[in-house]
Write an enzyme that holds these catalytic residues in place. Structure first.
Site, mmCIF file in Angstrom:
data_model
loop_
_atom_site.group_PDB
_atom_site.id
_atom_site.type_symbol
_atom_site.label_atom_id
_atom_site.label_comp_id
_atom_site.label_asym_id
_atom_site.label_seq_id
_atom_site.Cartn_x
_atom_site.Cartn_y
_atom_site.Cartn_z
ATOM 1 N N ASP A 131 51.127 14.533 -34.611
ATOM 2 C CA ASP A 131 52.110 13.856 -35.023
ATOM 3 C C ASP A 131 53.007 15.546 -35.450
ATOM 4 O O ASP A 131 53.286 16.205 -35.173
ATOM 5 C CB ASP A 131 51.896 13.353 -36.528
ATOM 6 C CG ASP A 131 50.607 12.461 -37.186
ATOM 7 O OD1 ASP A 131 50.369 11.741 -35.684
ATOM 8 O OD2 ASP A 131 49.902 12.713 -38.510
ATOM 9 N N ASP A 133 55.185 16.563 -37.554
ATOM 10 C CA ASP A 133 55.599 17.263 -39.249
ATOM 11 C C ASP A 133 57.144 18.008 -39.834
ATOM 12 O O ASP A 133 57.438 18.915 -38.513
ATOM 13 C CB ASP A 133 54.908 18.116 -40.328
ATOM 14 C CG ASP A 133 53.117 17.736 -39.629
ATOM 15 O OD1 ASP A 133 53.343 16.833 -40.384
ATOM 16 O OD2 ASP A 133 51.915 18.294 -39.452
#
Length: 206
Positions: A131, A133
């Site tokens: 992901d 962040d």
């Protein structure tokens, strides 16, 4: 310096000698390699700062503390927004895609998590399924409508993007603040609690 250190800041200067005697071998290896540590939210002695050490594996995360006087360098997430890299990974392509749009919003934002760690240190931390962040400095309230619009913007990226709103009282997930729940989880060094307004957390419930 202690009053200026914030969660997600990356710090250099820790040595294996500063680690607890029972620290795992991978922690000693990471620190010996010159990796930075990341500031985390936790209470410590006045001359210490709570930090986390990253390992090569996702599950390798070690919580400890570092002497303030040992800090030789600090990088904040907002200093990593425009760091260039030749790496071709989804999280970094998403960052390049979102960068001009986030800049245009006028808010102070930054890169945290694995992407921030890799951009700051050069140590590999990202993979194809990582992901992205991000943090957003929000000293003033961000409305739920603004949060929803921002979440829609982040949803155009090619990988999942998680953003934390950094309020004066702690952090709250953008995804939660943009959602339908009346109360959201606010996290700071002292406590994690459910609140109706992260900028005015007096009205809170456990």
């Amino acid at each position: 310096m202690v009053s200026t250190l914030l969660a997600h800041d990356l710090l250099w200067g820790m040595t294996p000698a500063q680690l607890p005697a029972d620290a795992p071998a991978w922690v000693i290896e990471s620190i010996s390699a010159g990796q930075p540590v990341v500031v985390r939210r936790a209470m410590t002695a006045p001359d210490q700062i709570a930090v986390g050490v990253r390992g090569r594996l996702r599950e390798q995360r070690y919580a400890t503390s570092m002497a303030i006087t040992a800090i030789s360098r600090r990088l904040r997430p907002e200093e990593l927004c425009h760091v260039e890299t030749a790496q071709e990974l989804p999280a970094l392509r998403a960052l390049a895609q979102l960068r001009p749009m986030l800049d245009a919003c006028g808010w102070v934002w930054g890169v945290s998590g694995s992407a921030g760690f890799e951009l700051a240190s050069g140590f590999a931390a990202l993979h194809e399924r990582s992901d992205l962040d991000l943090i957003l400095r929000t000293p003033q309230p961000l409305s739920r409508l603004q949060a929803q619009e921002l979440l829609t913007l982040l949803g155009t990226a090619e990988c999942l993007v998680d953003m934390q709103l950094q309020t004066p009282n702690g952090a709250v997930a953008l995804r939660e603040w943009a959602g339908p729940s009346h109360r959201v989880l606010l996290k700071n060094a002292q406590v994690a609690c459910l609140v109706t307004d992260p900028w005015n957390p007096q009205e809170q419930a456990a």
